[in-house]
Structure formats: structure tokens, C-alpha cells
Design a protein around this motif. Sequence first.
Motif, PDB file in Angstrom:
ATOM      1  N   VAL A   1      -1.201   5.472  -7.675  1.00  0.00           N
ATOM      2  CA  VAL A   1      -1.639   4.487  -8.765  1.00  0.00           C
ATOM      3  C   VAL A   1      -2.302   3.350  -8.063  1.00  0.00           C
ATOM      4  N   THR A   2      -1.739   2.761  -6.828  1.00  0.00           N
ATOM      5  CA  THR A   2      -2.346   1.742  -6.432  1.00  0.00           C
ATOM      6  C   THR A   2      -3.982   2.249  -5.752  1.00  0.00           C
TER       7      THR A   2
ATOM      8  N   GLY B   1      -8.386  -5.500  -1.163  1.00  0.00           N
ATOM      9  CA  GLY B   1      -7.767  -4.384  -0.066  1.00  0.00           C
ATOM     10  C   GLY B   1      -8.803  -3.996   0.967  1.00  0.00           C
ATOM     11  N   ILE B   2      -8.223  -3.091   1.907  1.00  0.00           N
ATOM     12  CA  ILE B   2      -8.948  -2.863   2.937  1.00  0.00           C
ATOM     13  C   ILE B   2     -10.109  -1.877   2.600  1.00  0.00           C
TER      14      ILE B   2
ATOM     15  N   THR C   1       8.995  -5.409   1.005  1.00  0.00           N
ATOM     16  CA  THR C   1       9.522  -6.832   1.214  1.00  0.00           C
ATOM     17  C   THR C   1       8.587  -7.784   1.419  1.00  0.00           C
ATOM     18  N   LYS C   2       7.229  -7.248   1.596  1.00  0.00           N
ATOM     19  CA  LYS C   2       6.029  -8.392   1.826  1.00  0.00           C
ATOM     20  C   LYS C   2       5.514  -8.866   0.554  1.00  0.00           C
ATOM     21  N   GLY C   3       5.702  -8.593  -0.606  1.00  0.00           N
ATOM     22  CA  GLY C   3       5.293  -9.209  -1.747  1.00  0.00           C
ATOM     23  C   GLY C   3       4.518  -8.502  -2.317  1.00  0.00           C
ATOM     24  N   LYS C   4       4.152  -8.584  -3.774  1.00  0.00           N
ATOM     25  CA  LYS C   4       3.563  -7.615  -4.687  1.00  0.00           C
ATOM     26  C   LYS C   4       2.173  -7.546  -4.287  1.00  0.00           C
ATOM     27  N   LYS C   5       1.493  -8.344  -3.399  1.00  0.00           N
ATOM     28  CA  LYS C   5       0.129  -8.145  -3.072  1.00  0.00           C
ATOM     29  C   LYS C   5      -0.007  -7.687  -1.758  1.00  0.00           C
ATOM     30  N   PHE C   6       0.973  -7.148  -1.241  1.00  0.00           N
ATOM     31  CA  PHE C   6       0.958  -6.522   0.323  1.00  0.00           C
ATOM     32  C   PHE C   6       0.161  -5.137   0.099  1.00  0.00           C
ATOM     33  N   LEU C   7       1.005  -4.294  -0.661  1.00  0.00           N
ATOM     34  CA  LEU C   7       0.508  -2.624  -0.794  1.00  0.00           C
ATOM     35  C   LEU C   7      -0.899  -2.791  -1.285  1.00  0.00           C
ATOM     36  N   PRO C   8      -1.267  -3.384  -2.420  1.00  0.00           N
ATOM     37  CA  PRO C   8      -2.679  -3.379  -2.643  1.00  0.00           C
ATOM     38  C   PRO C   8      -3.900  -3.845  -1.528  1.00  0.00           C
ATOM     39  N   THR C   9      -3.107  -4.533  -0.859  1.00  0.00           N
ATOM     40  CA  THR C   9      -4.163  -5.164   0.281  1.00  0.00           C
ATOM     41  C   THR C   9      -4.208  -3.957   1.442  1.00  0.00           C
ATOM     42  N   VAL C  10      -3.355  -3.303   1.710  1.00  0.00           N
ATOM     43  CA  VAL C  10      -3.266  -2.595   2.871  1.00  0.00           C
ATOM     44  C   VAL C  10      -3.197  -1.271   2.792  1.00  0.00           C
ATOM     45  N   ALA C  11      -3.109  -0.860   1.282  1.00  0.00           N
ATOM     46  CA  ALA C  11      -3.291   0.811   0.900  1.00  0.00           C
ATOM     47  C   ALA C  11      -4.750   1.318   1.006  1.00  0.00           C
ATOM     48  N   ASN C  12      -4.635   2.618   1.769  1.00  0.00           N
ATOM     49  CA  ASN C  12      -6.007   3.137   1.747  1.00  0.00           C
ATOM     50  C   ASN C  12      -5.641   4.597   2.148  1.00  0.00           C
ATOM     51  N   PRO C  13      -6.609   5.475   1.989  1.00  0.00           N
ATOM     52  CA  PRO C  13      -6.428   6.802   1.793  1.00  0.00           C
ATOM     53  C   PRO C  13      -5.743   7.469   3.128  1.00  0.00           C
TER      54      PRO C  13
ATOM     55  N   ARG D   1      -6.371  -7.015  10.042  1.00  0.00           N
ATOM     56  CA  ARG D   1      -4.955  -6.734  10.071  1.00  0.00           C
ATOM     57  C   ARG D   1      -3.986  -7.661   9.176  1.00  0.00           C
ATOM     58  N   VAL D   2      -2.959  -6.707   8.562  1.00  0.00           N
ATOM     59  CA  VAL D   2      -2.051  -7.683   7.945  1.00  0.00           C
ATOM     60  C   VAL D   2      -0.609  -6.924   8.229  1.00  0.00           C
TER      61      VAL D   2
END
Length: 290
Positions: free
Chosen positions: A140-141, A149-150, A87-99, A288-289
Amino acid sequence: MDQAMTQVFYVTRFTSFIQRLFSYYVKTEFLHNVGVNYLFAPWISWLLLLQSAPFIAPKTFPYLVLWWVFVIPLVVLDVKIYGQWFTKGKKFLPTVANPTSQLSVIGNLVGAQAAAYMGWQETSIFLFSLGIVHYLVLFVTLYQRFSGGIQLPRMLSPVFFLYFAAPSVASLAWESIAGAFDIASKMLFFLSLFLFTSLVFRPNLFKRSMRKFNVAWWAYSFPLTVLALASTEYAQEVKGSIAHILMLLLLAISVLVLPGLMVFTLFNTKMLLSDNDPIVNLLNHLPRVV
């Protein structure tokens, strides 16, 4: 009488203080894009302990009750995290994704394995599907390394071992569901083995984090353990000399790493307190996002 009332008053105040303090730290973790993933860790640990407990057999009422107690928080966290991805938009996951985001995947897979031991085939497939699909999205991200991203500090580089922890757990979970270490389990095991090899041949990635002990070193333990467990299942299925040599090698590494970490932790117990933990300070300075 007055003394008893005073004691009750102080006990109540102390209990209230502990509750507020606990709520503050949990809320802080919950709203942090790295810290929220570690909220999966206790439930993963308890599910693993439940599966290995010799005094609680699967398909018994205590096992069933404890499974629900441990899985419900995982599902709640799934709704929170995966819901944000949607729900946060297509740029949210690439921004917050980390190992560390892979801990959410591991939680679902461990829950699926525990459900399979009870014979709950549909429930185990549901949790496995939930975990493996989001693992593919996350993999994939992280693989594409989007800009913005973080960026985890070098001190947290041991969490990169979670890259091969997820497919290792998936191979074991699918074995529990299918009843055999079949082609799907082998494919997941080979993927985890490849990712492990890729990380081993990149020592510079971990060089700075290994200069001084920190709590993040414990991120080496669990991935190596589940990879070794998957190798034992693979060796039993294949029954070849190479598979057994690989199994012995991974088991030896896993066995040596755990007591080593315990010794280092014993001599650095002050780091277990939040005021002295450098990891906490690093996380507080990450963006933080929410």
C-alpha cells in the motif's frame, strides 16, 4: 623461529585487516535504507538451497540446524527494519520504502516454506503471517507513491520485478503450509501474474536500465523463476490447457533469462568488483535515513 613468528604476525595482521574491511562494508550496508534490504539475499539463497538440497532431507537434524542458522539472521533483520517502521513516526516508512524493501518479506516467506517442510506448522504460520502482513503495509505504501520518498535511479529499475516476486513466493509458501494449492495460493498467484503483466506492458520503465549491462539485471531472474514455479503448481492443480500454456510460457522465459544473464555477467566480470560497480556509486549518493 623468528621467521615463523614473522609469518604468524603477517597472517594475523592480514586476518585483522580482512575482518575490519568486512565489518566496514557490512556496517555500511546495514545503515543504508536500500543496501540493508540486500542483507536478506544471502539467507534467502541459503534457505532455498536447503530446501532443494538432495542430500539433506527435511525433518533431519542437519536440516533443523541449518534452518535455525539461516532464519535467526532474518528475524534479527526483521526486528531492525520493522521496528523502525513502528517507532520512527508515520513519515518514516513512506520516506524509506522502495521495491527492494520487499526482500524482507520474501525472507520471511521462504523461511516459512522451509519450516513447513519440517512439519513445523505453527512456526511456518508465524513466519508467513509476519511476512504477509508487512507485505500488505509495504504494498500500500509503495502503491501510493508518497512524495519525499527514496527515488531509485533508472539503473535500478529491474528491482521493480520484486513486486510480483513476493506474492509468488507467498503462494508457494502457503501451499507448503496448507498442503494444497488452494484458493489463497491461487489468489496470490493471480496477483503476481497481474503485477508481472503490468510491468511487461511498461517497457519505458526499464528502457534506460537496459542500455548497458549492470549487476541490477540479476533482479529479473529470481522473480521470474518463482513466478514460473507458482505457475507449475497452478497448472497441476487446475489441469487446463490455458494453465499449461501459461506455465510453458513462463518457464521458457525463466529458462532463457538465466543463461542470458550468466553470459552478460561473464563478459562484464569487472562490474563484480565494488570499485567498478556503478550500482555502488549510485547507492552511495542516495539519501540515508537512520
